[in-house]
Design a protein around this motif. Structure first.
Motif, PDB file in Angstrom:
ATOM      1  N   LEU A  40       0.831  -1.202   0.000  1.00 39.14           N
ATOM      2  CA  LEU A  40       0.000   0.000   0.000  1.00 39.14           C
ATOM      3  C   LEU A  40       0.871   1.259   0.000  1.00 39.14           C
ATOM      4  O   LEU A  40       0.612   2.197  -0.765  1.00 39.14           O
ATOM      5  CB  LEU A  40      -0.941   0.003   1.207  1.00 39.14           C
ATOM      6  CG  LEU A  40      -1.868   1.211   1.332  1.00 39.14           C
ATOM      7  CD1 LEU A  40      -2.789   1.317   0.134  1.00 39.14           C
ATOM      8  CD2 LEU A  40      -2.660   1.139   2.623  1.00 39.14           C
ATOM      9  N   ALA A  41       1.914   1.267   0.815  1.00 39.26           N
ATOM     10  CA  ALA A  41       2.815   2.426   0.867  1.00 39.26           C
ATOM     11  C   ALA A  41       3.483   2.654  -0.484  1.00 39.26           C
ATOM     12  O   ALA A  41       3.583   3.797  -0.947  1.00 39.26           O
ATOM     13  CB  ALA A  41       3.859   2.223   1.964  1.00 39.26           C
ATOM     14  N   ILE A  42       3.929   1.584  -1.115  1.00 39.64           N
ATOM     15  CA  ILE A  42       4.569   1.711  -2.435  1.00 39.64           C
ATOM     16  C   ILE A  42       3.591   2.301  -3.445  1.00 39.64           C
ATOM     17  O   ILE A  42       3.924   3.217  -4.198  1.00 39.64           O
ATOM     18  CB  ILE A  42       5.117   0.349  -2.920  1.00 39.64           C
ATOM     19  CG1 ILE A  42       6.311  -0.069  -2.063  1.00 39.64           C
ATOM     20  CG2 ILE A  42       5.492   0.404  -4.404  1.00 39.64           C
ATOM     21  CD1 ILE A  42       6.762  -1.498  -2.288  1.00 39.64           C
ATOM     22  N   ILE A  43       2.368   1.793  -3.463  1.00 39.22           N
ATOM     23  CA  ILE A  43       1.366   2.281  -4.412  1.00 39.22           C
ATOM     24  C   ILE A  43       1.063   3.760  -4.155  1.00 39.22           C
ATOM     25  O   ILE A  43       1.024   4.570  -5.081  1.00 39.22           O
ATOM     26  CB  ILE A  43       0.082   1.424  -4.345  1.00 39.22           C
ATOM     27  CG1 ILE A  43       0.379   0.005  -4.845  1.00 39.22           C
ATOM     28  CG2 ILE A  43      -1.035   2.067  -5.169  1.00 39.22           C
ATOM     29  CD1 ILE A  43      -0.725  -0.992  -4.569  1.00 39.22           C
ATOM     30  N   LEU A  44       0.860   4.122  -2.895  1.00 38.77           N
ATOM     31  CA  LEU A  44       0.512   5.504  -2.556  1.00 38.77           C
ATOM     32  C   LEU A  44       1.623   6.500  -2.893  1.00 38.77           C
ATOM     33  O   LEU A  44       1.347   7.602  -3.358  1.00 38.77           O
ATOM     34  CB  LEU A  44       0.146   5.617  -1.072  1.00 38.77           C
ATOM     35  CG  LEU A  44      -1.192   5.011  -0.674  1.00 38.77           C
ATOM     36  CD1 LEU A  44      -1.339   4.994   0.844  1.00 38.77           C
ATOM     37  CD2 LEU A  44      -2.353   5.767  -1.318  1.00 38.77           C
ATOM     38  N   GLU A  45       2.872   6.112  -2.654  1.00 42.24           N
ATOM     39  CA  GLU A  45       3.976   7.056  -2.859  1.00 42.24           C
ATOM     40  C   GLU A  45       4.514   7.081  -4.290  1.00 42.24           C
ATOM     41  O   GLU A  45       5.338   7.920  -4.615  1.00 42.24           O
ATOM     42  CB  GLU A  45       5.118   6.758  -1.878  1.00 42.24           C
ATOM     43  CG  GLU A  45       5.853   5.476  -2.147  1.00 42.24           C
ATOM     44  CD  GLU A  45       6.768   5.039  -1.013  1.00 42.24           C
ATOM     45  OE1 GLU A  45       6.575   5.470   0.135  1.00 42.24           O
ATOM     46  OE2 GLU A  45       7.666   4.239  -1.295  1.00 42.24           O
ATOM     47  N   THR A  46       4.034   6.189  -5.142  1.00 46.12           N
ATOM     48  CA  THR A  46       4.513   6.120  -6.521  1.00 46.12           C
ATOM     49  C   THR A  46       3.624   6.954  -7.438  1.00 46.12           C
ATOM     50  O   THR A  46       2.401   6.856  -7.387  1.00 46.12           O
ATOM     51  CB  THR A  46       4.547   4.655  -7.007  1.00 46.12           C
ATOM     52  OG1 THR A  46       5.368   3.893  -6.106  1.00 46.12           O
ATOM     53  CG2 THR A  46       5.120   4.552  -8.406  1.00 46.12           C
ATOM     54  N   ASP A  47       4.242   7.774  -8.273  1.00 41.28           N
ATOM     55  CA  ASP A  47       3.507   8.616  -9.225  1.00 41.28           C
ATOM     56  C   ASP A  47       2.806   7.753 -10.268  1.00 41.28           C
ATOM     57  O   ASP A  47       3.300   6.691 -10.654  1.00 41.28           O
ATOM     58  CB  ASP A  47       4.454   9.574  -9.938  1.00 41.28           C
ATOM     59  CG  ASP A  47       4.997  10.646  -9.017  1.00 41.28           C
ATOM     60  OD1 ASP A  47       4.312  10.987  -8.032  1.00 41.28           O
ATOM     61  OD2 ASP A  47       6.108  11.140  -9.283  1.00 41.28           O
ATOM     62  N   GLU A  48       1.676   8.259 -10.745  1.00 38.85           N
ATOM     63  CA  GLU A  48       0.873   7.553 -11.747  1.00 38.85           C
ATOM     64  C   GLU A  48       1.687   7.190 -12.991  1.00 38.85           C
ATOM     65  O   GLU A  48       1.466   6.143 -13.593  1.00 38.85           O
ATOM     66  CB  GLU A  48      -0.324   8.417 -12.149  1.00 38.85           C
ATOM     67  CG  GLU A  48      -1.207   7.820 -13.231  1.00 38.85           C
ATOM     68  CD  GLU A  48      -2.086   6.681 -12.769  1.00 38.85           C
ATOM     69  OE1 GLU A  48      -2.407   5.822 -13.611  1.00 38.85           O
ATOM     70  OE2 GLU A  48      -2.437   6.635 -11.583  1.00 38.85           O
ATOM     71  N   ASP A  49       2.663   8.012 -13.369  1.00 43.90           N
ATOM     72  CA  ASP A  49       3.437   7.716 -14.577  1.00 43.90           C
ATOM     73  C   ASP A  49       4.377   6.523 -14.404  1.00 43.90           C
ATOM     74  O   ASP A  49       4.968   6.057 -15.376  1.00 43.90           O
ATOM     75  CB  ASP A  49       4.198   8.940 -15.087  1.00 43.90           C
ATOM     76  CG  ASP A  49       5.190   9.501 -14.081  1.00 43.90           C
ATOM     77  OD1 ASP A  49       5.105   9.155 -12.896  1.00 43.90           O
ATOM     78  OD2 ASP A  49       6.058  10.298 -14.501  1.00 43.90           O
TER      79      ASP A  49
END
Length: 86
Positions: A40-49
């Motif tokens: 979840l942390a990885i997904i949240l902190e990663t930019d959409e691009d």
């Protein structure tokens, strides 16, 4: 442009086998809850691009954590997590 980040956050799911696979591939020893928190942390902190769909999978690249997640684009099930190659 599709919003893969929102889709993944809304529908992500896990199988029993994936927890062991993630621990093994990342050389860690986390509980199921800790793995889910990490993902979840990885997904949240990663930019959409950094969410790239290739074929049936979505690849999420976290340069900050040196991890790439593989998620099935249809079921939003996490398949694996790998260390980025340097």
């Amino acid at each position: 442009m599709e919003n893969f980040k929102k889709e993944v956050l809304d529908k992500i799911c896990y199988t029993e086998l994936v927890y062991g696979r993630i621990n093994k591939k990342l050389s860690i020893d986390l509980s199921k809850n800790e793995i889910e928190e990490l993902i979840l942390a990885i997904i949240l902190e990663t930019d959409e691009d950094e969410f790239i769909k290739i074929g049936k999978n979505i690849y999420i690249t976290s340069n900050k954590r040196n991890i790439i997640l593989t998620i099935n684009s249809y079921t939003k099930r996490i398949i694996t997590a790998d260390k980025l190659k340097k």
